[in-house]
Design a protein around this motif. Structure first.
Motif, PDB file in Angstrom:
ATOM      1  N   VAL A  66     -26.393 -12.950 -15.617  1.00  0.00           N
ATOM      2  CA  VAL A  66     -26.592 -11.697 -15.459  1.00  0.00           C
ATOM      3  C   VAL A  66     -25.364 -10.816 -15.012  1.00  0.00           C
ATOM      4  CG1 VAL A  66     -27.963  -9.932 -14.231  1.00  0.00           C
ATOM      5  CG2 VAL A  66     -29.010 -11.982 -14.770  1.00  0.00           C
ATOM      6  N   PRO A  67     -24.776 -10.150 -16.242  1.00  0.00           N
ATOM      7  CA  PRO A  67     -23.519  -9.390 -15.852  1.00  0.00           C
ATOM      8  C   PRO A  67     -23.531  -8.465 -14.773  1.00  0.00           C
ATOM      9  CG  PRO A  67     -24.329  -9.133 -18.051  1.00  0.00           C
ATOM     10  CD  PRO A  67     -25.391  -9.912 -17.310  1.00  0.00           C
ATOM     11  N   LEU A  73     -20.508 -10.221  -7.593  1.00  0.00           N
ATOM     12  CA  LEU A  73     -20.036 -11.038  -6.884  1.00  0.00           C
ATOM     13  C   LEU A  73     -18.671 -11.292  -7.051  1.00  0.00           C
ATOM     14  CD1 LEU A  73     -22.765 -13.636  -7.787  1.00  0.00           C
ATOM     15  CD2 LEU A  73     -22.172 -13.112  -5.482  1.00  0.00           C
ATOM     16  N   LYS A  74     -18.051 -11.025  -8.027  1.00  0.00           N
ATOM     17  CA  LYS A  74     -16.599 -10.804  -8.248  1.00  0.00           C
ATOM     18  C   LYS A  74     -15.811  -9.809  -7.397  1.00  0.00           C
ATOM     19  CE  LYS A  74     -12.503 -11.544  -9.981  1.00  0.00           C
ATOM     20  NZ  LYS A  74     -11.694 -12.745  -9.751  1.00  0.00           N
ATOM     21  N   TYR A  75     -16.678  -8.464  -7.348  1.00  0.00           N
ATOM     22  CA  TYR A  75     -16.061  -7.441  -6.314  1.00  0.00           C
ATOM     23  C   TYR A  75     -16.386  -7.933  -5.008  1.00  0.00           C
ATOM     24  CZ  TYR A  75     -16.782  -2.931  -4.029  1.00  0.00           C
ATOM     25  OH  TYR A  75     -16.667  -1.709  -3.242  1.00  0.00           O
ATOM     26  N   PHE A  76     -17.509  -8.684  -4.568  1.00  0.00           N
ATOM     27  CA  PHE A  76     -17.327  -9.325  -3.025  1.00  0.00           C
ATOM     28  C   PHE A  76     -16.400 -10.000  -2.810  1.00  0.00           C
ATOM     29  CE2 PHE A  76     -22.262  -8.295  -3.814  1.00  0.00           C
ATOM     30  CZ  PHE A  76     -22.138  -6.964  -3.755  1.00  0.00           C
ATOM     31  N   GLU A 100      -8.550  -5.093 -12.392  1.00  0.00           N
ATOM     32  CA  GLU A 100      -8.658  -6.620 -12.043  1.00  0.00           C
ATOM     33  C   GLU A 100     -10.531  -6.855 -12.405  1.00  0.00           C
ATOM     34  OE1 GLU A 100      -8.518  -9.904  -8.476  1.00  0.00           O
ATOM     35  OE2 GLU A 100      -7.703  -7.882  -8.333  1.00  0.00           O
ATOM     36  N   LEU A 101     -11.261  -5.701 -11.839  1.00  0.00           N
ATOM     37  CA  LEU A 101     -12.610  -6.058 -12.350  1.00  0.00           C
ATOM     38  C   LEU A 101     -12.876  -5.992 -13.592  1.00  0.00           C
ATOM     39  CD1 LEU A 101     -14.474  -4.226  -9.234  1.00  0.00           C
ATOM     40  CD2 LEU A 101     -14.523  -6.556  -9.541  1.00  0.00           C
ATOM     41  N   ILE A 128     -18.531  -0.401 -12.966  1.00  0.00           N
ATOM     42  CA  ILE A 128     -17.684  -0.663 -11.657  1.00  0.00           C
ATOM     43  C   ILE A 128     -17.971   0.289 -10.466  1.00  0.00           C
ATOM     44  CG2 ILE A 128     -15.555  -0.471 -10.656  1.00  0.00           C
ATOM     45  CD1 ILE A 128     -14.351  -1.832 -13.083  1.00  0.00           C
ATOM     46  N   GLN A 129     -18.242   1.873 -10.871  1.00  0.00           N
ATOM     47  CA  GLN A 129     -18.518   2.604  -9.987  1.00  0.00           C
ATOM     48  C   GLN A 129     -20.066   2.461  -9.535  1.00  0.00           C
ATOM     49  OE1 GLN A 129     -18.948   6.840 -10.921  1.00  0.00           O
ATOM     50  NE2 GLN A 129     -17.275   7.242  -9.190  1.00  0.00           N
ATOM     51  N   ASN A 130     -21.009   1.930 -10.340  1.00  0.00           N
ATOM     52  CA  ASN A 130     -22.434   1.558  -9.840  1.00  0.00           C
ATOM     53  C   ASN A 130     -22.322   0.271  -8.872  1.00  0.00           C
ATOM     54  OD1 ASN A 130     -23.237   3.470 -11.420  1.00  0.00           O
ATOM     55  ND2 ASN A 130     -24.372   2.200 -12.745  1.00  0.00           N
ATOM     56  N   VAL A 131     -21.376  -0.569  -9.294  1.00  0.00           N
ATOM     57  CA  VAL A 131     -21.481  -1.857  -8.220  1.00  0.00           C
ATOM     58  C   VAL A 131     -20.945  -1.149  -6.887  1.00  0.00           C
ATOM     59  CG1 VAL A 131     -20.177  -3.672  -7.757  1.00  0.00           C
ATOM     60  CG2 VAL A 131     -20.799  -3.568 -10.145  1.00  0.00           C
ATOM     61  N   LYS A 132     -20.035  -0.387  -6.870  1.00  0.00           N
ATOM     62  CA  LYS A 132     -19.501   0.019  -5.670  1.00  0.00           C
ATOM     63  C   LYS A 132     -20.656   0.834  -4.859  1.00  0.00           C
ATOM     64  CE  LYS A 132     -16.704   3.671  -3.541  1.00  0.00           C
ATOM     65  NZ  LYS A 132     -15.927   4.865  -4.006  1.00  0.00           N
ATOM     66  N   ILE A 133     -21.231   1.805  -5.426  1.00  0.00           N
ATOM     67  CA  ILE A 133     -22.246   2.680  -4.782  1.00  0.00           C
ATOM     68  C   ILE A 133     -23.329   1.937  -4.455  1.00  0.00           C
ATOM     69  CG2 ILE A 133     -23.828   4.763  -5.206  1.00  0.00           C
ATOM     70  CD1 ILE A 133     -21.756   5.776  -7.066  1.00  0.00           C
TER      71      ILE A 133
END
Length: 304
Positions: A66-67, A73-76, A100-101, A128-133
């Motif tokens: 699941v992308p 998970l890469k961000y974490f 990097e992401l 990427i912004q969604n992942v952060k928020i």
């Protein structure tokens, strides 16, 4: 009990029976769901008593692909390795972390790949912004003194056995807490997010076969006609504006990030009109389910 009391009690009982009958009666405008089912689907979408929801027996190998979960998970992993990451003066992720992401190619943004936008900052990539928020909204990460880091609770979700719980937390938050209209210029509060449970129901019911996006648009507008009132007649009709908004918020920048839909464009490059085929993926059908026994009625021998 007086005669007046008996009459009042009889009237109340009759009204209660009629209300119960109404709540359990299939309604054509809402895809033959009952009002009771629709209420649960809209407001208790992922509760255990909901007619739709996450499967209990999800294969972890499916979740690995699941992308949006992979990118999260890469961000974490990066945050955990670095301890904390200093944000820019505007509170954005530093450019090198965005590079990097994005360079993992887990989620590619069409406008970046086509050279329309050059990746220079966090705001250039919606995913990427969604992942952060969303991670902040989940409580998986925290922001202190313009630095971002994992929370203790967030680190617990990094265990392999917690992957399903992590996915469900991210997806619920994406649906219910994150503003899907954060990145676009369409009117806020137009009801697309409020009716997301109904959209998921429709995809579970009909998504295994190729259908046009307009098939789903028409069903949503039939169920919630007032949703069009949020748009003003301009060079596009209200219906066309709603369709464009739906495609952007729900399909392109939400479900596609999870690889839950196959989304094929058959439009002319010079036109915003024309059919777009939509079908759910194997991953979507492996992770979500319709729960027949949870529906309040039966239709033609089959659960709605």
């Amino acid at each position: 009990m007086t005669e007046e009391d008996r009459i009042l009690h009889a009237l109340q009982s009759k009204l209660q029976r009629e209300l119960e009958t109404y709540n359990l009666t299939p309604m054509e405008d809402i895809d033959n769901l009952s009002p009771a089912d629709l209420n649960i689907i809209l407001y208790k979408t992922f509760d255990k008593d909901s007619p739709i929801g996450f499967r209990d027996d999800v294969d972890y190998t499916i979740l690995e692909h699941v992308p949006f979960l992979k990118l999260s998970l890469k961000y974490f992993e990066i945050l955990k390795d670095r301890g904390k990451v200093k944000l820019t003066k505007r509170g954005n992720l530093p450019r090198n972390l965005c590079f990097e992401l994005y360079n993992t190619r887990i989620i590619e943004e069409d406008y970046i790949e086509r050279g329309i936008v050059k990746l220079n900052k966090e705001g250039d990539t919606v995913a990427i912004q969604n992942v952060k928020i969303i991670s902040l909204l989940c409580g998986l990460t925290k922001k202190r003194k313009n630095e971002i880091s994992m929370t203790m609770n967030g680190e617990k979700y990094l265990q392999e056995e917690s992957k399903k719980d992590l996915f469900e937390l991210l997806f619920r938050t994406n649906c219910q807490k994150f503003n899907l209209g954060y990145h676009d210029g369409y009117p806020q509060g137009i009801g697309i997010q409020d009716t997301l449970g109904y959209t998921l129901y429709l995809l579970l019911r009909y998504g295994s076969e190729d259908r046009t996006v307009d098939f789903y648009i028409n069903k949503i507008v039939t169920a919630f006609p007032s949703i069009l009132n949020h748009f003003e007649e301009r060079w596009m009709s209200r219906l066309e504006q709603f369709r464009s908004c739906f495609e952007t918020r729900v399909l392109e920048r939400f479900l596609k990030y999870y690889d839950f839909i196959q989304y094929g464009n058959k439009r002319s490059p010079l036109s915003s009109k024309g059919p777009i085929d939509l079908k759910t993926t194997d991953s979507f059908r492996a992770i979500f389910e319709l729960r027949g026994p949870k529906f309040k009625f039966k239709k033609s021998g089959h659960w709605a």
